[in-house]
Design a protein around this motif. Structure first.
Motif, PDB file in Angstrom:
ATOM      1  N   LEU A   7      36.191  47.338  35.857  1.00 43.91           N
ATOM      2  CA  LEU A   7      35.330  46.165  35.984  1.00 43.91           C
ATOM      3  C   LEU A   7      35.291  45.714  37.440  1.00 43.91           C
ATOM      4  O   LEU A   7      36.304  45.295  38.001  1.00 43.91           O
ATOM      5  N   GLY A   8      34.113  45.770  38.055  1.00 48.34           N
ATOM      6  CA  GLY A   8      33.954  45.329  39.430  1.00 48.34           C
ATOM      7  C   GLY A   8      33.720  43.836  39.514  1.00 48.34           C
ATOM      8  O   GLY A   8      32.982  43.259  38.707  1.00 48.34           O
ATOM      9  N   THR A   9      34.345  43.190  40.490  1.00 58.14           N
ATOM     10  CA  THR A   9      34.223  41.746  40.651  1.00 58.14           C
ATOM     11  C   THR A   9      34.476  41.365  42.097  1.00 58.14           C
ATOM     12  O   THR A   9      35.197  42.061  42.827  1.00 58.14           O
ATOM     13  N   ARG A  10      33.867  40.274  42.528  1.00 55.64           N
ATOM     14  CA  ARG A  10      34.247  39.711  43.818  1.00 55.64           C
ATOM     15  C   ARG A  10      35.713  39.267  43.743  1.00 55.64           C
ATOM     16  O   ARG A  10      36.262  39.068  42.660  1.00 55.64           O
ATOM     17  N   VAL A  38      38.551  45.693  39.415  1.00 55.19           N
ATOM     18  CA  VAL A  38      38.362  46.339  40.717  1.00 55.19           C
ATOM     19  C   VAL A  38      37.757  45.302  41.656  1.00 55.19           C
ATOM     20  O   VAL A  38      36.529  45.119  41.702  1.00 55.19           O
ATOM     21  N   PRO A  39      38.577  44.567  42.423  1.00 56.51           N
ATOM     22  CA  PRO A  39      38.042  43.567  43.350  1.00 56.51           C
ATOM     23  C   PRO A  39      37.237  44.227  44.471  1.00 56.51           C
ATOM     24  O   PRO A  39      37.630  45.263  45.011  1.00 56.51           O
ATOM     25  N   VAL A  40      36.102  43.609  44.803  1.00 59.01           N
ATOM     26  CA  VAL A  40      35.216  44.135  45.844  1.00 59.01           C
ATOM     27  C   VAL A  40      34.925  43.022  46.837  1.00 59.01           C
ATOM     28  O   VAL A  40      34.501  41.926  46.447  1.00 59.01           O
ATOM     29  N   SER A  41      35.156  43.300  48.120  1.00 52.23           N
ATOM     30  CA  SER A  41      34.795  42.350  49.172  1.00 52.23           C
ATOM     31  C   SER A  41      33.335  42.586  49.538  1.00 52.23           C
ATOM     32  O   SER A  41      32.974  43.648  50.037  1.00 52.23           O
ATOM     33  N   THR A  61      25.988  40.724  45.509  1.00 51.24           N
ATOM     34  CA  THR A  61      25.897  41.652  44.390  1.00 51.24           C
ATOM     35  C   THR A  61      25.568  43.089  44.774  1.00 51.24           C
ATOM     36  O   THR A  61      25.885  44.005  44.010  1.00 51.24           O
ATOM     37  N   SER A  62      24.929  43.319  45.922  1.00 51.04           N
ATOM     38  CA  SER A  62      24.398  44.654  46.222  1.00 51.04           C
ATOM     39  C   SER A  62      25.492  45.714  46.327  1.00 51.04           C
ATOM     40  O   SER A  62      25.325  46.846  45.850  1.00 51.04           O
ATOM     41  N   GLU A  63      26.627  45.375  46.930  1.00 50.23           N
ATOM     42  CA  GLU A  63      27.697  46.370  47.071  1.00 50.23           C
ATOM     43  C   GLU A  63      28.327  46.709  45.721  1.00 50.23           C
ATOM     44  O   GLU A  63      28.678  47.861  45.450  1.00 50.23           O
ATOM     45  N   ILE A  64      28.439  45.701  44.858  1.00 55.29           N
ATOM     46  CA  ILE A  64      28.960  45.947  43.519  1.00 55.29           C
ATOM     47  C   ILE A  64      27.957  46.773  42.715  1.00 55.29           C
ATOM     48  O   ILE A  64      28.329  47.704  41.983  1.00 55.29           O
ATOM     49  N   GLY A  71      28.756  55.185  39.688  1.00 49.23           N
ATOM     50  CA  GLY A  71      29.738  55.531  38.670  1.00 49.23           C
ATOM     51  C   GLY A  71      31.164  55.253  39.080  1.00 49.23           C
ATOM     52  O   GLY A  71      32.104  55.682  38.390  1.00 49.23           O
ATOM     53  N   ASP A  72      31.350  54.495  40.170  1.00 55.25           N
ATOM     54  CA  ASP A  72      32.703  54.180  40.625  1.00 55.25           C
ATOM     55  C   ASP A  72      33.326  53.028  39.835  1.00 55.25           C
ATOM     56  O   ASP A  72      34.548  52.836  39.867  1.00 55.25           O
TER      57      ASP A  72
END
Length: 307
Positions: A7-10, A38-41, A61-64, A71-72
């Motif tokens: 799960l991707g998230t800020r 999966v934290p994303v900066s 949102t674009s990087e997530i 598929g990452d």
């Protein structure tokens, strides 16, 4: 069945709280499933200037979205109001679930405990949202509005340090991070009409794949239909984060009512409309509200701020 979802998230306190809530819901709905955060900066989190010059809401949102497309990650959690309304979602990505809606209202926090009507003349209120600025100045033209960015914790810290006298933030966000005790006044919608998508957390996935199917267990139709109407309103306008637009859809059994407005950022001009119809026509109702506002002259208020 898939046993692990990424799960991707800020990485902000609020984003992580929302992601954990989604993870717990999915694991409860599907015994044996594990959801890994999966934290994303994102660029929007790193940028300290105006959001409009950082690429608008897409900066959050674009990087997530790119990780999801590649598929990452398998799914992502966003506040609906942070998803750009002026463009379609990236190819192959869709909103798989709308979580039950929380409080849509904004809250005022002040250093000395004064409510909006009690703030001193020329008090400085921090917000970078043009919608909030317009409505603050409509209610109190004597106030000074100062742009302020960053996560909620950092904005509260800047207020406590004396950079501003008060700030306006989403009430539900304060509850999610355990800061509701800092609320001085919850602003009624008559004074501060909410942002489109306010109070709604959504989960995005790739259109095809098992994650999309698993996530539907969290979907709330009573949140989805208002969200569809509000996003259709934004899309018809081509409205960005730099547009002063509010839209709030509510349900009474099968009838959806959408209250929408467009503001001049100075707060001296407002156009508003109310439309209602069957909830199954939610996107059409959003477009209808936009058309009615455009007929009233909304483009003159929006155009200088659209990019």
């Amino acid at each position: 069945m898939t046993t692990t979802l990424r799960l991707g998230t800020r990485g902000s306190t609020m984003a992580l709280a929302q992601a954990r809530h989604v993870a717990r819901g999915l694991e409860a709905a599907h015994p044996g499933l594990t959801v890994l955060l999966v934290p994303v900066s994102t660029h929007g989190d790193r940028w300290t200037g105006s959001l409009a010059t950082a690429g608008g809401k897409g900066a959050f949102t674009s990087e997530i979205d790119a990780l999801l497309q590649a598929g990452d990650i398998d799914l992502a959690v966003h506040c609906l109001k942070d998803i750009p309304g002026d463009v379609a979602l990236p190819e192959g990505v869709h909103i798989a679930a709308y979580l039950p809606r929380d409080d849509v209202r904004d809250a005022l926090l002040s250093r000395d405990g004064r409510g909006l009507s009690e703030l001193s003349r020329d008090a400085v209120v921090g917000t970078s949202a043009v919608r909030r600025q317009a409505q603050l100045l409509r209610a109190r033209p004597d106030l000074r509005v100062k742009p302020i960015r960053g996560n909620v914790d950092s904005r509260i810290a800047r207020m406590d340090a004396g950079d501003v006298d008060a700030i306006v933030v989403a009430a539900c966000g304060l509850h999610r991070i355990g800061q509701a005790h800092r609320i001085t006044e919850v602003l009624p919608a008559e004074i501060m009409a909410p942002a489109t998508g306010a109070g709604t957390v959504v989960v995005t996935t790739r259109v095809h794949g098992e994650a999309a199917t698993l996530v539907t267990a969290l979907d709330d139709p009573d949140s989805r239909d208002p969200g569809l109407a509000e996003r259709a309103l934004l899309r018809r306008f081509g409205a960005t984060c730099n547009s002063a637009v509010s839209g709030h859809a509510t349900l009474d059994q099968n009838t959806l009512t959408l209250r929408a407005a467009v503001y001049a950022p100075e707060g001296d001009r407002t156009l508003h409309t109310v439309v209602a119809g069957d909830r199954t026509h939610a996107p059409a109702l959003g477009r209808q509200a936009a058309e009615e506002l455009l007929a009233l002259g909304a483009r003159k208020l929006l155009d200088p701020y659209l990019r």
